[in-house]
Design a protein around this motif. Structure first.
Motif, PDB file in Angstrom:
ATOM      1  N   MET A   1    -115.462   7.492  18.363  1.00  9.41           N
ATOM      2  CA  MET A   1    -115.016   7.801  17.009  1.00  9.41           C
ATOM      3  C   MET A   1    -114.674   6.519  16.259  1.00  9.41           C
ATOM      4  O   MET A   1    -113.997   5.648  16.782  1.00  9.41           O
ATOM      5  CB  MET A   1    -113.768   8.694  17.059  1.00  9.41           C
ATOM      6  CG  MET A   1    -113.175   9.017  15.694  1.00  9.41           C
ATOM      7  SD  MET A   1    -111.575   9.861  15.790  1.00  9.41           S
ATOM      8  CE  MET A   1    -112.055  11.385  16.599  1.00  9.41           C
ATOM      9  N   ASP A   2    -115.142   6.406  15.017  1.00  5.07           N
ATOM     10  CA  ASP A   2    -114.739   5.323  14.128  1.00  5.07           C
ATOM     11  C   ASP A   2    -113.577   5.823  13.285  1.00  5.07           C
ATOM     12  O   ASP A   2    -113.700   6.823  12.565  1.00  5.07           O
ATOM     13  CB  ASP A   2    -115.887   4.909  13.216  1.00  5.07           C
ATOM     14  CG  ASP A   2    -116.955   4.119  13.945  1.00  5.07           C
ATOM     15  OD1 ASP A   2    -116.690   3.674  15.076  1.00  5.07           O
ATOM     16  OD2 ASP A   2    -118.056   3.950  13.401  1.00  5.07           O
ATOM     17  N   LEU A   3    -112.440   5.141  13.389  1.00  4.78           N
ATOM     18  CA  LEU A   3    -111.233   5.621  12.736  1.00  4.78           C
ATOM     19  C   LEU A   3    -110.486   4.451  12.111  1.00  4.78           C
ATOM     20  O   LEU A   3    -110.300   3.410  12.745  1.00  4.78           O
ATOM     21  CB  LEU A   3    -110.336   6.331  13.751  1.00  4.78           C
ATOM     22  CG  LEU A   3    -109.144   7.124  13.216  1.00  4.78           C
ATOM     23  CD1 LEU A   3    -109.611   8.263  12.324  1.00  4.78           C
ATOM     24  CD2 LEU A   3    -108.309   7.665  14.376  1.00  4.78           C
ATOM     25  N   THR A   4    -110.067   4.639  10.864  1.00  2.16           N
ATOM     26  CA  THR A   4    -109.229   3.665  10.168  1.00  2.16           C
ATOM     27  C   THR A   4    -107.814   4.213  10.100  1.00  2.16           C
ATOM     28  O   THR A   4    -107.607   5.364   9.712  1.00  2.16           O
ATOM     29  CB  THR A   4    -109.755   3.409   8.750  1.00  2.16           C
ATOM     30  OG1 THR A   4    -111.041   2.786   8.837  1.00  2.16           O
ATOM     31  CG2 THR A   4    -108.807   2.507   7.965  1.00  2.16           C
ATOM     32  N   LEU A   5    -106.836   3.390  10.481  1.00  3.02           N
ATOM     33  CA  LEU A   5    -105.436   3.804  10.471  1.00  3.02           C
ATOM     34  C   LEU A   5    -104.620   2.876   9.592  1.00  3.02           C
ATOM     35  O   LEU A   5    -104.717   1.648   9.711  1.00  3.02           O
ATOM     36  CB  LEU A   5    -104.852   3.797  11.891  1.00  3.02           C
ATOM     37  CG  LEU A   5    -105.488   4.740  12.906  1.00  3.02           C
ATOM     38  CD1 LEU A   5    -106.546   4.002  13.722  1.00  3.02           C
ATOM     39  CD2 LEU A   5    -104.450   5.335  13.844  1.00  3.02           C
ATOM     40  N   LEU A   6    -103.831   3.464   8.713  1.00  5.52           N
ATOM     41  CA  LEU A   6    -102.858   2.726   7.912  1.00  5.52           C
ATOM     42  C   LEU A   6    -101.493   2.976   8.534  1.00  5.52           C
ATOM     43  O   LEU A   6    -100.993   4.108   8.519  1.00  5.52           O
ATOM     44  CB  LEU A   6    -102.866   3.195   6.457  1.00  5.52           C
ATOM     45  CG  LEU A   6    -103.979   2.637   5.540  1.00  5.52           C
ATOM     46  CD1 LEU A   6    -105.361   3.021   6.037  1.00  5.52           C
ATOM     47  CD2 LEU A   6    -103.772   3.115   4.113  1.00  5.52           C
ATOM     48  N   TYR A   7    -100.900   1.930   9.108  1.00  8.39           N
ATOM     49  CA  TYR A   7     -99.623   2.075   9.818  1.00  8.39           C
ATOM     50  C   TYR A   7     -98.481   1.565   8.954  1.00  8.39           C
ATOM     51  O   TYR A   7     -98.547   0.460   8.404  1.00  8.39           O
ATOM     52  CB  TYR A   7     -99.643   1.304  11.138  1.00  8.39           C
ATOM     53  CG  TYR A   7     -98.304   1.336  11.852  1.00  8.39           C
ATOM     54  CD1 TYR A   7     -97.971   2.409  12.666  1.00  8.39           C
ATOM     55  CD2 TYR A   7     -97.374   0.321  11.690  1.00  8.39           C
ATOM     56  CE1 TYR A   7     -96.727   2.464  13.309  1.00  8.39           C
ATOM     57  CE2 TYR A   7     -96.139   0.362  12.320  1.00  8.39           C
ATOM     58  CZ  TYR A   7     -95.828   1.440  13.133  1.00  8.39           C
ATOM     59  OH  TYR A   7     -94.608   1.478  13.760  1.00  8.39           O
ATOM     60  N   SER A  56    -110.076   0.446  13.024  1.00 13.06           N
ATOM     61  CA  SER A  56    -109.756  -0.534  11.988  1.00 13.06           C
ATOM     62  C   SER A  56    -108.318  -0.255  11.572  1.00 13.06           C
ATOM     63  O   SER A  56    -107.969   0.898  11.291  1.00 13.06           O
ATOM     64  CB  SER A  56    -110.695  -0.401  10.786  1.00 13.06           C
ATOM     65  OG  SER A  56    -112.040  -0.615  11.165  1.00 13.06           O
ATOM     66  N   LEU A  57    -107.477  -1.292  11.519  1.00  9.20           N
ATOM     67  CA  LEU A  57    -106.045  -1.106  11.342  1.00  9.20           C
ATOM     68  C   LEU A  57    -105.542  -1.915  10.158  1.00  9.20           C
ATOM     69  O   LEU A  57    -105.833  -3.106  10.037  1.00  9.20           O
ATOM     70  CB  LEU A  57    -105.290  -1.562  12.597  1.00  9.20           C
ATOM     71  CG  LEU A  57    -105.790  -1.027  13.948  1.00  9.20           C
ATOM     72  CD1 LEU A  57    -105.018  -1.688  15.096  1.00  9.20           C
ATOM     73  CD2 LEU A  57    -105.664   0.482  14.017  1.00  9.20           C
ATOM     74  N   HIS A  83    -112.617  -3.367  20.911  1.00  7.90           N
ATOM     75  CA  HIS A  83    -112.904  -2.106  20.223  1.00  7.90           C
ATOM     76  C   HIS A  83    -112.230  -2.033  18.852  1.00  7.90           C
ATOM     77  O   HIS A  83    -112.391  -1.038  18.142  1.00  7.90           O
ATOM     78  CB  HIS A  83    -112.448  -0.916  21.071  1.00  7.90           C
ATOM     79  CG  HIS A  83    -110.971  -0.874  21.332  1.00  7.90           C
ATOM     80  ND1 HIS A  83    -110.338  -1.743  22.190  1.00  7.90           N
ATOM     81  CD2 HIS A  83    -109.992  -0.079  20.825  1.00  7.90           C
ATOM     82  CE1 HIS A  83    -109.040  -1.480  22.216  1.00  7.90           C
ATOM     83  NE2 HIS A  83    -108.808  -0.477  21.395  1.00  7.90           N
ATOM     84  N   ILE A  84    -111.492  -3.075  18.464  1.00  7.81           N
ATOM     85  CA  ILE A  84    -110.838  -3.107  17.158  1.00  7.81           C
ATOM     86  C   ILE A  84    -111.680  -3.970  16.215  1.00  7.81           C
ATOM     87  O   ILE A  84    -111.852  -5.170  16.431  1.00  7.81           O
ATOM     88  CB  ILE A  84    -109.399  -3.612  17.269  1.00  7.81           C
ATOM     89  CG1 ILE A  84    -108.579  -2.587  18.072  1.00  7.81           C
ATOM     90  CG2 ILE A  84    -108.786  -3.834  15.888  1.00  7.81           C
ATOM     91  CD1 ILE A  84    -107.126  -2.954  18.261  1.00  7.81           C
ATOM     92  N   ARG A  85    -112.202  -3.340  15.185  1.00  2.79           N
ATOM     93  CA  ARG A  85    -113.136  -4.003  14.275  1.00  2.79           C
ATOM     94  C   ARG A  85    -112.410  -4.903  13.273  1.00  2.79           C
ATOM     95  O   ARG A  85    -112.921  -5.945  12.877  1.00  2.79           O
ATOM     96  CB  ARG A  85    -113.959  -2.960  13.530  1.00  2.79           C
ATOM     97  CG  ARG A  85    -114.712  -2.015  14.448  1.00  2.79           C
ATOM     98  CD  ARG A  85    -115.352  -0.878  13.704  1.00  2.79           C
ATOM     99  NE  ARG A  85    -116.422  -1.349  12.809  1.00  2.79           N
ATOM    100  CZ  ARG A  85    -117.168  -0.536  12.069  1.00  2.79           C
ATOM    101  NH1 ARG A  85    -116.954   0.762  12.081  1.00  2.79           N
ATOM    102  NH2 ARG A  85    -118.111  -1.018  11.301  1.00  2.79           N
ATOM    103  N   ARG A  86    -111.244  -4.456  12.818  1.00  2.00           N
ATOM    104  CA  ARG A  86    -110.472  -5.226  11.855  1.00  2.00           C
ATOM    105  C   ARG A  86    -108.992  -4.904  12.029  1.00  2.00           C
ATOM    106  O   ARG A  86    -108.624  -3.758  12.268  1.00  2.00           O
ATOM    107  CB  ARG A  86    -110.896  -4.898  10.422  1.00  2.00           C
ATOM    108  CG  ARG A  86    -110.102  -5.626   9.347  1.00  2.00           C
ATOM    109  CD  ARG A  86    -110.582  -7.076   9.207  1.00  2.00           C
ATOM    110  NE  ARG A  86    -111.874  -7.166   8.554  1.00  2.00           N
ATOM    111  CZ  ARG A  86    -112.894  -7.894   9.014  1.00  2.00           C
ATOM    112  NH1 ARG A  86    -112.756  -8.613  10.130  1.00  2.00           N
ATOM    113  NH2 ARG A  86    -114.055  -7.930   8.372  1.00  2.00           N
TER     114      ARG A  86
END
Length: 302
Positions: A1-7, A56-57, A83-86
């Motif tokens: 899964m490609d997932l972007t997270l805003l923490y 992506s974080l 595995h972390i793209r950005r």
């Protein structure tokens, strides 16, 4: 899964006190700082373990994160995970910069904001030049208030052409066409920030491939919609991921409307959505058709 997270954890302390900032300002107690550190470390451990996903974080703290050692360590560590793209963070750049040399600069990026009156111009510019010397990936921006125009022009003249200078529309400020044109001369993409975007019922990537996470692990589609989708740490959020229209009338913050599928911003910022770096060359755009007439400017993101 490609997932972007805003923490966004509980950190709220900041070394600046900008009068135009919508974020709360306070001094966090030692207990609050310990709690923020523990929650960030838990999130970092979770992200490190998700080796079957592509993540992506973007860290969007209420306060200034990079003056805290645990944020610098977290970004450095996460930048080295294959595995972390950005991994990116919003920052006023008041922090030290030597730690950046330990990070993977193909993965790390900084979204930097200059706040006139909060730090000397030469000091901020020196930090930017050091980032450039180190080979860091970063954008620089400013709030588009009339009293900031001279500083913005200085920044554009002093920064390398390859560094994107963005301008955020100021809360409560209405821009006539002439004034908007002045800011657009500095930031060709300013028309996207000038007015809120109509978003009700429109398709948005948030809630499907983009989510917001707080310090407790509560997952929401974005920072601006309070409906909970589940929890990050027990995995309940995954079953809630699906395409869904925006429930709000408008979206006026870059970290929100950049994900609207009705806007071309994933193409404009290809490879740099999280750190707000457009793909070269930076195009000049007229105000998008999805804009509402500006009756009053709502709060903007930093």
């Amino acid at each position: 899964m490609d997932l972007t997270l805003l923490y966004r954890g509980p950190l709220a302390s900041c070394d600046y006190d900008c009068p135009y900032c919508p974020f709360a300002k306070r001094r966090d107690s030692r207990e609050q700082l310990r709690a923020d550190r523990a929650r960030l470390e838990r999130f970092t451990d979770w992200a490190t373990a998700q080796t079957t996903d592509r993540l992506s974080l973007l860290f969007t703290p209420w306060g200034e994160g990079l003056v805290r050692s645990w944020y610098r360590r977290a970004l450095t560590h996460l930048s080295h995970q294959p595995h972390i793209r950005r991994v990116a963070i919003q920052t006023n750049l008041s922090c030290r910069t030597d730690w950046i040399g330990d990070a993977d600069l193909d993965t790390l990026a900084l979204w930097c904001t200059y706040h006139p009156g909060q730090t000397p111009y030469d000091r901020f510019l020196a930090k930017c030049r050091e980032l450039d010397r180190l080979g860091a990936r970063f954008s620089v921006g400013i709030v588009g208030l009339p009293e900031h125009l001279d500083a913005a022009r200085l920044l554009r003249a002093d920064l390398p052409d390859r560094v994107y200078l963005w301008v955020n529309a100021a809360e409560g400020h209405t821009y006539d066409d002439a004034e908007a044109g002045v800011w657009t001369d500095l930031d060709p993409l300013f028309p996207y920030s000038r007015r809120p975007h109509a978003s009700a019922g429109l398709p948005c990537r948030t809630g499907e491939s983009v989510i917001s996470v707080d310090g407790e692990g509560t997952v929401r589609r974005c920072h601006f919609v309070r409906t909970e989708l589940g929890n990050l740490y027990d995995g309940t959020y995954r079953q809630a991921l699906r395409p869904r229209p925006c429930p709000l009338a408008t979206c006026d913050c870059h970290i929100g409307y950049v994900h609207l599928e009705t806007l071309p911003l994933y193409d404009v910022f290809a490879g740099g959505v999280l750190e707000r770096i457009p793909a070269p060359p930076v195009p000049r755009h007229d105000a998008p058709r999805t804009r509402l007439p500006l009756e009053s400017a709502a709060s903007r993101c930093p």
